[in-house]
Design a protein around this motif. Structure first.
Motif, PDB file in Angstrom:
ATOM      1  N   MET A   1       0.867  -1.183   0.000  1.00  0.00           N
ATOM      2  CA  MET A   1       0.000   0.000   0.000  1.00  0.00           C
ATOM      3  C   MET A   1       0.905   1.236   0.000  1.00  0.00           C
ATOM      4  O   MET A   1       1.748   1.394   0.878  1.00  0.00           O
ATOM      5  N   VAL A   2       0.726   2.089  -1.011  1.00  0.00           N
ATOM      6  CA  VAL A   2       1.476   3.337  -1.105  1.00  0.00           C
ATOM      7  C   VAL A   2       0.582   4.463  -0.582  1.00  0.00           C
ATOM      8  O   VAL A   2      -0.575   4.597  -0.998  1.00  0.00           O
ATOM      9  N   VAL A   3       1.123   5.262   0.326  1.00  0.00           N
ATOM     10  CA  VAL A   3       0.366   6.398   0.874  1.00  0.00           C
ATOM     11  C   VAL A   3       1.096   7.680   0.500  1.00  0.00           C
ATOM     12  O   VAL A   3       2.260   7.876   0.864  1.00  0.00           O
ATOM     13  N   GLY A   4       0.401   8.540  -0.248  1.00  0.00           N
ATOM     14  CA  GLY A   4       0.960   9.816  -0.645  1.00  0.00           C
ATOM     15  C   GLY A   4       0.405  10.953   0.184  1.00  0.00           C
ATOM     16  O   GLY A   4      -0.067  10.742   1.312  1.00  0.00           O
ATOM     17  N   GLU A   5       0.446  12.138  -0.371  1.00  0.00           N
ATOM     18  CA  GLU A   5       0.122  13.336   0.398  1.00  0.00           C
ATOM     19  C   GLU A   5      -1.326  13.779   0.225  1.00  0.00           C
ATOM     20  O   GLU A   5      -2.153  13.631   1.112  1.00  0.00           O
ATOM     21  N   ALA A   6      -1.640  14.306  -0.956  1.00  0.00           N
ATOM     22  CA  ALA A   6      -2.980  14.866  -1.208  1.00  0.00           C
ATOM     23  C   ALA A   6      -3.154  14.999  -2.716  1.00  0.00           C
ATOM     24  O   ALA A   6      -2.169  15.083  -3.452  1.00  0.00           O
ATOM     25  N   PRO A   7      -4.392  15.032  -3.187  1.00  0.00           N
ATOM     26  CA  PRO A   7      -4.599  15.195  -4.631  1.00  0.00           C
ATOM     27  C   PRO A   7      -4.131  16.566  -5.113  1.00  0.00           C
ATOM     28  O   PRO A   7      -4.209  17.556  -4.382  1.00  0.00           O
ATOM     29  N   GLY A   8      -3.637  16.596  -6.357  1.00  0.00           N
ATOM     30  CA  GLY A   8      -3.369  17.851  -7.039  1.00  0.00           C
ATOM     31  C   GLY A   8      -4.497  18.131  -8.020  1.00  0.00           C
ATOM     32  O   GLY A   8      -5.550  17.480  -7.976  1.00  0.00           O
ATOM     33  N   ALA A   9      -4.251  19.075  -8.928  1.00  0.00           N
ATOM     34  CA  ALA A   9      -5.308  19.488  -9.852  1.00  0.00           C
ATOM     35  C   ALA A   9      -5.749  18.332 -10.758  1.00  0.00           C
ATOM     36  O   ALA A   9      -6.951  18.115 -10.959  1.00  0.00           O
ATOM     37  N   ARG A  10      -4.784  17.583 -11.292  1.00  0.00           N
ATOM     38  CA  ARG A  10      -5.146  16.480 -12.194  1.00  0.00           C
ATOM     39  C   ARG A  10      -5.879  15.372 -11.450  1.00  0.00           C
ATOM     40  O   ARG A  10      -6.816  14.772 -11.968  1.00  0.00           O
ATOM     41  N   GLU A  11      -5.412  15.106 -10.225  1.00  0.00           N
ATOM     42  CA  GLU A  11      -6.061  14.062  -9.432  1.00  0.00           C
ATOM     43  C   GLU A  11      -7.493  14.488  -9.087  1.00  0.00           C
ATOM     44  O   GLU A  11      -8.422  13.682  -9.132  1.00  0.00           O
ATOM     45  N   ASP A  12      -7.646  15.777  -8.767  1.00  0.00           N
ATOM     46  CA  ASP A  12      -8.969  16.305  -8.434  1.00  0.00           C
ATOM     47  C   ASP A  12      -9.911  16.182  -9.631  1.00  0.00           C
ATOM     48  O   ASP A  12     -11.105  15.917  -9.485  1.00  0.00           O
ATOM     49  N   ALA A  13      -9.358  16.358 -10.830  1.00  0.00           N
ATOM     50  CA  ALA A  13     -10.186  16.292 -12.042  1.00  0.00           C
ATOM     51  C   ALA A  13     -10.532  14.850 -12.417  1.00  0.00           C
ATOM     52  O   ALA A  13     -11.625  14.582 -12.919  1.00  0.00           O
ATOM     53  N   THR A  14      -9.603  13.923 -12.144  1.00  0.00           N
ATOM     54  CA  THR A  14      -9.818  12.543 -12.604  1.00  0.00           C
ATOM     55  C   THR A  14     -10.364  11.621 -11.511  1.00  0.00           C
ATOM     56  O   THR A  14     -10.895  10.557 -11.810  1.00  0.00           O
ATOM     57  N   GLY A  15     -10.186  12.016 -10.252  1.00  0.00           N
ATOM     58  CA  GLY A  15     -10.614  11.142  -9.155  1.00  0.00           C
ATOM     59  C   GLY A  15      -9.623  10.034  -8.846  1.00  0.00           C
ATOM     60  O   GLY A  15      -9.938   9.129  -8.065  1.00  0.00           O
ATOM     61  N   LEU A  16      -8.431  10.089  -9.439  1.00  0.00           N
ATOM     62  CA  LEU A  16      -7.415   9.059  -9.204  1.00  0.00           C
ATOM     63  C   LEU A  16      -6.152   9.682  -8.629  1.00  0.00           C
ATOM     64  O   LEU A  16      -5.756  10.777  -9.051  1.00  0.00           O
ATOM     65  N   PRO A  17      -5.500   9.003  -7.675  1.00  0.00           N
ATOM     66  CA  PRO A  17      -4.254   9.538  -7.121  1.00  0.00           C
ATOM     67  C   PRO A  17      -3.081   9.318  -8.066  1.00  0.00           C
ATOM     68  O   PRO A  17      -3.064   8.359  -8.849  1.00  0.00           O
ATOM     69  N   PHE A  18      -2.107  10.191  -7.984  1.00  0.00           N
ATOM     70  CA  PHE A  18      -0.842  10.049  -8.723  1.00  0.00           C
ATOM     71  C   PHE A  18      -1.065   9.871 -10.221  1.00  0.00           C
ATOM     72  O   PHE A  18      -0.741   8.832 -10.795  1.00  0.00           O
ATOM     73  N   VAL A  19      -1.642  10.880 -10.848  1.00  0.00           N
ATOM     74  CA  VAL A  19      -1.693  10.927 -12.306  1.00  0.00           C
ATOM     75  C   VAL A  19      -0.773  12.076 -12.741  1.00  0.00           C
ATOM     76  O   VAL A  19      -0.226  12.784 -11.922  1.00  0.00           O
ATOM     77  N   GLY A  20      -0.591  12.251 -14.039  1.00  0.00           N
ATOM     78  CA  GLY A  20       0.317  13.281 -14.520  1.00  0.00           C
ATOM     79  C   GLY A  20       1.760  12.859 -14.371  1.00  0.00           C
ATOM     80  O   GLY A  20       2.077  11.676 -14.200  1.00  0.00           O
ATOM     81  N   GLN A  21       2.653  13.851 -14.425  1.00  0.00           N
ATOM     82  CA  GLN A  21       4.094  13.566 -14.436  1.00  0.00           C
ATOM     83  C   GLN A  21       4.570  12.820 -13.189  1.00  0.00           C
ATOM     84  O   GLN A  21       5.328  11.857 -13.278  1.00  0.00           O
ATOM     85  N   ALA A  22       4.102  13.302 -12.027  1.00  0.00           N
ATOM     86  CA  ALA A  22       4.520  12.646 -10.781  1.00  0.00           C
ATOM     87  C   ALA A  22       3.992  11.218 -10.728  1.00  0.00           C
ATOM     88  O   ALA A  22       4.681  10.312 -10.245  1.00  0.00           O
ATOM     89  N   GLY A  23       2.798  11.016 -11.222  1.00  0.00           N
ATOM     90  CA  GLY A  23       2.225   9.675 -11.235  1.00  0.00           C
ATOM     91  C   GLY A  23       3.005   8.744 -12.145  1.00  0.00           C
ATOM     92  O   GLY A  23       3.235   7.576 -11.806  1.00  0.00           O
ATOM     93  N   ARG A  24       3.417   9.285 -13.306  1.00  0.00           N
ATOM     94  CA  ARG A  24       4.209   8.448 -14.219  1.00  0.00           C
ATOM     95  C   ARG A  24       5.551   8.079 -13.587  1.00  0.00           C
ATOM     96  O   ARG A  24       6.040   6.959 -13.731  1.00  0.00           O
ATOM     97  N   LEU A  25       6.137   9.040 -12.870  1.00  0.00           N
ATOM     98  CA  LEU A  25       7.406   8.733 -12.203  1.00  0.00           C
ATOM     99  C   LEU A  25       7.196   7.690 -11.110  1.00  0.00           C
ATOM    100  O   LEU A  25       8.010   6.769 -10.948  1.00  0.00           O
TER     101      LEU A  25
END
Ligand code: SF4
Length: 272
Positions: free
Chosen positions: A126-150
């Motif tokens: 189980m990976v626990v991150g910090e908080a949603p960003g703008a992309r996460e807020d728009a998609t409803g999924l954690p760790f999307v976008g550049q940071a998610g790809r990394l």
């Protein structure tokens, strides 16, 4: 001692002999870690956990995302489980419904959606991150976008993927405005959801990414640079901490340290 336990012991001993005390678990002695791992692997409760994971794997083949379901039953679950006392005994569906309808802190006002989780609820990690960003807020999924790809690349480097072998969530389920840091009262309000989420997913290993997740899970106020490189225990679950991928994108010099953390994670997972 099993072969994997022997390998973990050798790894920890090698770190110590190389003069890297910061990479040797401080909160748990290597012997304690091995005892914990062996006990969990061999004990009855572990077998029960495996059976429960298999049961959930069947139930949650479709990844949870998006808004809560409509319907009278779900509405009642939301109303019931939204009470803090009820969150602690909610099942997975009720917990998720409670999060989707949650207004316990100010972040409910500005969010587009609640970001509950991604990945496999039956995963060992189980990976626990910090908080949603703008992309996460728009998609409803954690760790999307550049940071998610990394993050996906980091996990892939130790043979893990969010699709099959990882469950991902955040300390906060709603986006702080302007991507500011989570506030202490927001973390406190959201904590019952995360606590219950960890109980229900029952991971064998936890990975905290970023200082807010690391500090909450270790109950330490130390900076991430001081916390990383060690194995902790959260409610008996081995816990490794590392940098948030967004921080790694800003500071490429930390990549080597993150690599070491991922190797430690792999060692802990292979110790089972
Ligand atoms: S951040 Fe957590 S506590 Fe605050 S409204 Fe969202 S789900 Fe509720």
């Amino acid at each position: 001692m099993t072969e994997s336990s022997t390998r973990l012991a050798a790894y920890l001993d090698q770190r110590r002999r190389l003069g890297e005390p910061g990479l040797v678990p401080a909160e748990l002695e290597p012997g304690e870690i091995l005892r914990l791992l062996r006990a969990r692997a061999a004990s009855g409760p572990a077998a029960v956990e495996r059976a429960e994971r298999a049961r959930r794997r069947g139930r949650y083949d479709e990844r949870p995302s998006g808004p809560a379901r409509d319907g009278a039953d779900t509405g009642k679950a939301v109303a019931d489980a939204s009470e803090a006392g009820r969150v602690g005994s909610a099942d997975y569906d009720a917990l998720r419904a409670a999060a989707m309808a949650c207004t316990r802190c100010r972040l409910a006002e500005g969010r587009k959606t609640v970001v509950f989780s991604d990945g496999n609820p039956a995963a060992r990690l189980m990976v626990v991150g910090e908080a949603p960003g703008a992309r996460e807020d728009a998609t409803g999924l954690p760790f999307v976008g550049q940071a998610g790809r990394l993050l996906d690349l980091m996990l892939a480097s130790v043979a893990l993927s969010r699709r099959d072998s990882v469950y991902i969530c955040n300390v906060l389920k709603c986006r702080p405005p302007g991507n500011r840091n989570p506030q202490p009262d927001e973390i406190e309000s959201c904590a019952p959801l995360l606590k219950r989420q960890i109980e229900l997913v029952a991971p064998e290993v936890l990975l905290a990414v970023g200082s807010f997740a690391a500090q909450w899970l270790t109950t330490s106020r130390q900076a991430l640079g001081k916390l990383r490189g060690k194995v902790y225990s959260y409610q008996g679950v081995p816990l490794v901490v590392t940098y948030h991928p967004a921080a790694l994108l800003r500071n490429s010099g930390w990549s080597r340290l993150a690599w070491d953390d991922l190797q430690l994670l792999r060692q802990v997972m292979d110790g089972r």
